[in-house]
Motif scaffolding. Structure first.
Motif, PDB file in Angstrom:
ATOM      1  N   ARG A  79     -49.142  -4.101 -49.660  1.00 20.88           N
ATOM      2  CA  ARG A  79     -50.568  -5.480 -50.528  1.00 20.88           C
ATOM      3  C   ARG A  79     -49.092  -6.313 -50.530  1.00 20.88           C
ATOM      4  NH1 ARG A  79     -51.882  -0.924 -51.891  1.00 20.88           N
ATOM      5  NH2 ARG A  79     -51.208   0.052 -53.425  1.00 20.88           N
ATOM      6  N   VAL A  80     -49.452  -7.566 -50.626  1.00 21.41           N
ATOM      7  CA  VAL A  80     -48.958  -8.828 -50.255  1.00 21.41           C
ATOM      8  C   VAL A  80     -47.463  -9.060 -51.427  1.00 21.41           C
ATOM      9  CG1 VAL A  80     -50.519  -9.603 -49.643  1.00 21.41           C
ATOM     10  CG2 VAL A  80     -51.196  -9.288 -51.620  1.00 21.41           C
ATOM     11  N   VAL A  81     -47.024  -9.748 -51.849  1.00 21.39           N
ATOM     12  CA  VAL A  81     -46.134 -10.588 -52.532  1.00 21.39           C
ATOM     13  C   VAL A  81     -46.631 -11.927 -52.113  1.00 21.39           C
ATOM     14  CG1 VAL A  81     -43.823 -10.507 -53.144  1.00 21.39           C
ATOM     15  CG2 VAL A  81     -44.703  -8.732 -51.864  1.00 21.39           C
ATOM     16  N   LEU A  82     -46.507 -12.534 -53.678  1.00 16.94           N
ATOM     17  CA  LEU A  82     -46.949 -14.208 -54.312  1.00 16.94           C
ATOM     18  C   LEU A  82     -44.708 -14.135 -54.053  1.00 16.94           C
ATOM     19  CD1 LEU A  82     -47.534 -16.824 -54.924  1.00 16.94           C
ATOM     20  CD2 LEU A  82     -47.719 -16.023 -56.797  1.00 16.94           C
ATOM     21  N   THR A  96     -46.329 -13.045 -48.880  1.00 22.94           N
ATOM     22  CA  THR A  96     -46.084 -12.548 -47.672  1.00 22.94           C
ATOM     23  C   THR A  96     -46.675 -10.916 -47.448  1.00 22.94           C
ATOM     24  OG1 THR A  96     -44.015 -11.379 -48.701  1.00 22.94           O
ATOM     25  CG2 THR A  96     -43.912 -13.399 -48.187  1.00 22.94           C
ATOM     26  N   ASP A  97     -46.700 -10.178 -47.305  1.00 23.69           N
ATOM     27  CA  ASP A  97     -46.714  -8.807 -46.760  1.00 23.69           C
ATOM     28  C   ASP A  97     -45.406  -8.395 -46.851  1.00 23.69           C
ATOM     29  OD1 ASP A  97     -45.333  -8.453 -44.331  1.00 23.69           O
ATOM     30  OD2 ASP A  97     -46.391  -7.821 -43.641  1.00 23.69           O
ATOM     31  N   MET A  98     -44.876  -6.909 -47.038  1.00 28.31           N
ATOM     32  CA  MET A  98     -44.374  -6.028 -47.626  1.00 28.31           C
ATOM     33  C   MET A  98     -43.454  -6.322 -46.638  1.00 28.31           C
ATOM     34  SD  MET A  98     -46.276  -2.945 -50.164  1.00 28.31           S
ATOM     35  CE  MET A  98     -46.880  -2.334 -48.613  1.00 28.31           C
ATOM     36  N   SER A  99     -43.141  -6.423 -45.432  1.00 28.28           N
ATOM     37  CA  SER A  99     -41.777  -6.639 -44.314  1.00 28.28           C
ATOM     38  C   SER A  99     -41.585  -8.294 -44.659  1.00 28.28           C
ATOM     39  CB  SER A  99     -43.036  -6.524 -42.765  1.00 28.28           C
ATOM     40  OG  SER A  99     -43.681  -8.092 -42.486  1.00 28.28           O
ATOM     41  N   GLY A 100     -42.317  -9.113 -45.486  1.00 33.00           N
ATOM     42  CA  GLY A 100     -41.486 -10.447 -46.046  1.00 33.00           C
ATOM     43  C   GLY A 100     -42.314 -11.341 -45.169  1.00 33.00           C
ATOM     44  N   ARG A 136     -57.539 -11.774 -49.766  1.00 30.05           N
ATOM     45  CA  ARG A 136     -56.955 -11.081 -50.445  1.00 30.05           C
ATOM     46  C   ARG A 136     -57.207 -10.790 -51.972  1.00 30.05           C
ATOM     47  NH1 ARG A 136     -53.364  -8.278 -46.400  1.00 30.05           N
ATOM     48  NH2 ARG A 136     -52.759  -6.473 -48.098  1.00 30.05           N
ATOM     49  N   ASP A 137     -57.013  -9.731 -52.591  1.00 29.67           N
ATOM     50  CA  ASP A 137     -57.978  -9.441 -53.826  1.00 29.67           C
ATOM     51  C   ASP A 137     -56.276  -9.442 -54.817  1.00 29.67           C
ATOM     52  OD1 ASP A 137     -58.692  -6.877 -55.961  1.00 29.67           O
ATOM     53  OD2 ASP A 137     -59.989  -8.285 -55.389  1.00 29.67           O
ATOM     54  N   ALA A 138     -56.759  -9.888 -55.965  1.00 30.37           N
ATOM     55  CA  ALA A 138     -55.524  -9.701 -56.831  1.00 30.37           C
ATOM     56  C   ALA A 138     -54.937  -7.891 -57.111  1.00 30.37           C
ATOM     57  CB  ALA A 138     -55.966 -10.403 -57.907  1.00 30.37           C
ATOM     58  N   GLY A 139     -56.203  -6.866 -56.596  1.00 31.36           N
ATOM     59  CA  GLY A 139     -55.201  -5.953 -57.189  1.00 31.36           C
ATOM     60  C   GLY A 139     -54.752  -5.560 -56.080  1.00 31.36           C
ATOM     61  N   GLU A 140     -54.152  -6.629 -55.207  1.00 34.06           N
ATOM     62  CA  GLU A 140     -53.163  -5.886 -53.667  1.00 34.06           C
ATOM     63  C   GLU A 140     -51.995  -6.888 -53.963  1.00 34.06           C
ATOM     64  OE1 GLU A 140     -55.470  -5.539 -49.689  1.00 34.06           O
ATOM     65  OE2 GLU A 140     -56.920  -7.270 -50.690  1.00 34.06           O
ATOM     66  N   MET A 376     -37.040 -10.014 -52.425  1.00 32.34           N
ATOM     67  CA  MET A 376     -36.694  -9.288 -53.973  1.00 32.34           C
ATOM     68  C   MET A 376     -37.542  -8.103 -54.457  1.00 32.34           C
ATOM     69  SD  MET A 376     -35.173 -11.557 -57.343  1.00 32.34           S
ATOM     70  CE  MET A 376     -36.617 -12.744 -57.386  1.00 32.34           C
ATOM     71  N   VAL A 377     -38.698  -8.548 -54.148  1.00 37.14           N
ATOM     72  CA  VAL A 377     -39.348  -8.491 -55.138  1.00 37.14           C
ATOM     73  C   VAL A 377     -40.223  -6.424 -53.963  1.00 37.14           C
ATOM     74  CG1 VAL A 377     -42.385  -7.729 -55.928  1.00 37.14           C
ATOM     75  CG2 VAL A 377     -40.903  -9.953 -55.888  1.00 37.14           C
ATOM     76  N   ILE A 378     -39.916  -6.878 -52.895  1.00 40.27           N
ATOM     77  CA  ILE A 378     -40.401  -5.868 -52.317  1.00 40.27           C
ATOM     78  C   ILE A 378     -38.993  -4.260 -52.592  1.00 40.27           C
ATOM     79  CG2 ILE A 378     -40.622  -4.892 -49.883  1.00 40.27           C
ATOM     80  CD1 ILE A 378     -41.251  -7.434 -49.363  1.00 40.27           C
ATOM     81  N   ASP A 379     -38.070  -5.164 -52.424  1.00 40.30           N
ATOM     82  CA  ASP A 379     -36.809  -3.654 -52.090  1.00 40.30           C
ATOM     83  C   ASP A 379     -36.758  -3.165 -54.057  1.00 40.30           C
ATOM     84  OD1 ASP A 379     -35.611  -4.179 -50.050  1.00 40.30           O
ATOM     85  OD2 ASP A 379     -34.176  -5.938 -50.414  1.00 40.30           O
TER      86      ASP A 379
END
Length: 394
Positions: A79-82, A96-100, A136-140, A376-379
Motif C-alpha cells: 500500500r502507499v500513503v499520501l 510513501t510506502d508503509m515503511s515511510g 500506483r493505483d488509487a485503490g492501493e 501517523m497514517v500507517i500507525d
C-alpha cells in the motif's frame, strides 16, 4: 477467499500484522508461540493477511524434520500513503510506502492564508498526480496524512483558532479531503508530525524526544513513551507563545507581548535585521545571509538560540527528554542557533536532567513533516484495532 471466509478467518489478524511489521520473517509456529494462540487460529489469520496482500511468503525456515516450514513477513510496498506538510508559505507532498520510504515528492510555494478549500484542493490534485508518477493505483492508497501550521484537534481533524490561517478555524479538513479521496484522512499540527518523522528516521529507540521547529514561527512536538503527546486539547508544545526575558514588550501575533516567537522566529529575526540595516524578508533570507557570513545575521541566530534555550531549559527540568532536535528553516543556517540553545540549556537545567541529553540538529531535514504525516497514517491504519477493517476490505 470469499467474504464469509474472511469474516471467519480475520478476527485478530491485526495483532499478527503488528508483530510482522518489524520485517522479521516468521513461521506459523513462531507466531503461535509468541501470541499463545492455537496453531489453527494462527493459520486462519495468516491466510487472511495473505489474501489482503499485507504479508507474503519470504522463503523457508530450517527444517527440524520433515518439510521446511514457510516464513512470512510484512510487505510495506503493498500500500502507499499520501502525506502533506503544509507550512505558512509552503506545501510539501510525498507518496510513501508503509515503511515511510518516500516514493515520489512534490512541493510548491503556497500561502496557507489562501484558505482551506484552495489549499486542500491543491493537495488532492497534486496528490493524485503523485500516484500517477509512482505508477500506483488509487485503490492501493492506505490513507492521507496532513500537517497544519496551527493548533489542531487531532480527534476531529479541525484547526482551532489558528493565528496565521484565516478561514481555517473549525473547518472540516478531513471531511473535505475524504470527499475526493475515499480513504482515512488524519490531521495534526505540523510540529507533531515533524517530531514523528524525526523519531521514525533517526531516534526510533528514544522514548522521550522534543522536536523544536524554528521557522516563520516556533513550535515543539513532544514524543513521550514513543508516542506523540498532544495534551488535553491538542495544544501541548506551543512553546512559541511562552514569555521570555529578552522579549521586552514586543507584540506577538497571538495578541500577547514578549513571546518567544516575537523575538526568535525567522520572521522576528528578519524584521530585526531589516531595522538594523540588513534587509531580510523572512527565514530563508536569514539563512542565506548567515551562509554568506553576515555577522549581524550570525549574531542574531546565536541570540535566538539562547532565547529558545531559556524555554527549553525549563522544559528539560519539567519533561526530562533524552533528545532535543532543532529543525525547521532556521536550523538550516548552521550551528549558531543550536550552539546558543545548548549554551543556555546546559547552564540552566539540572545536571541529572542533562546527564544523558542529546541536543542535535534534525537528521531528516525538510522531509521530517511528510515522513511523520505518513507514519501517523500507517500507525493508525495498521494498528491492531483498524487493520481488521483493512483486511476485511481487501
Amino acid at each position: 477467499m470469499t467474504e464469509d471466509a474472511l469474516t471467519t478467518a480475520a478476527p485478530g489478524a491485526g495483532t499478527l500484522l503488528r508483530l510482522l511489521r518489524d520485517g522479521r520473517p516468521r513461521t506459523r509456529s513462531e507466531l503461535a508461540t509468541v501470541t499463545g494462540l492455537a496453531r489453527s487460529t494462527v493459520t486462519q489469520r495468516v491466510d487472511a493477511l495473505l489474501a489482503s496482500g499485507l504479508i507474503g511468503p519470504t522463503g523457508e525456515a530450517v527444517s527440524t524434520g520433515g518439510r521446511p516450514p514457510t516464513t512470512f513477513s510484512f510487505r510495506p510496498e503493498a500500500r502507499v500513503v499520501l502525506a502533506a506538510d503544509l507550512g505558512a508559505t509552503h506545501a510539501r507532498l510525498a507518496l510513501t510506502d508503509m515503511s515511510g520510504t518516500v516514493l515520489a515528492e512534490d512541493r510548491a510555494d503556497l500561502d496557507i492564508a489562501l484558505g482551506p478549500e484552495p489549499v486542500l484542493d491543491w493537495v488532492v490534485e497534486h496528490g493524485l498526480a503523485l500516484l500517477d508518477t509512482a505508477e500506483r493505483d488509487a485503490g492501493e492508497l492506505l490513507g492521507v496524512g496532513i500537517g497544519l501550521p496551527g493548533p489542531v484537534e487531532h480527534s476531529t481533524g479541525r484547526a482551532v483558532n489558528p493565528p496565521i490561517m484565516p478561514g481555517w478555524d473549525d473547518f472540516d479538513v478531513a471531511g473535505h479531503v475524504n470527499a475526493s479521496i475515499r480513504r482515512p484522512v488524519l490531521v495534526d499540527n505540523d510540529v507533531n508530525i515533524m517530531a514523528l518523522g524525526e523519531h521514525h528516521v533517526a531516534w526510533p529507540g528514544a522514548g522521550h524526544l522534543m522536536f523544536v521547529k524554528v521557522a516563520t514561527g516556533i513550535g515543539c512536538g513532544i514524543i513521550s513513551e514513543g508516542r506523540v503527546y498532544r495534551g488535553a486539547q491538542g495544544a501541548a508544545g506551543d512553546m512559541g507563545h511562552i514569555h521570555v526575558p529578552n522579549g521586552e514588550q514586543r507584540p506577538c501575533r497571538c495578541g500577547n507581548t514578549g513571546c518567544l516567537e516575537a523575538v526568535a522566529s525567522g520572521h522576528a529575526i528578519a524584521e530585526a535585521l531589516t531595522f538594523a540595516g540588513v534587509p531580510a524578508t523572512g527565514a530563508r533570507q536569514v539563512v542565506e545571509l548567515s551562509r554568506n557570513g553576515s555577522v549581524p545575521a550570525l549574531r542574531a541566530l546565536r541570540q535566538a538560540g539562547r532565547d529558545i534555550g531559556e524555554v527549553l531549559a525549563a522544559a528539560v527540568n519539567m519533561f526530562n527528554p533524552s533528545v532535543i532536535v532543532i529543525g525547521g528553516a532556521l536550523a538550516l543556517a548552521g550551528d549558531h542557533l543550536l550552539a546558543g540553545a545548548r549554551e543556555i540549556i546546559y547552564q540552566r537545567s539540572l545536571p541529572l536532567a542533562t546527564e544523558n541529553l542529546s541536543i542535535v540538529s534534525s537528521k531528516s531535514g525538510e522531509s521530517a513533516g511528510v515522513i511523520g504525516a505518513a507514519v501517523m497514517v500507517i500507525d493508525h491504519c495498521l494498528s491492531a484495532r483498524h487493520a481488521q477493517t483493512l483486511v476485511m476490505g481487501a
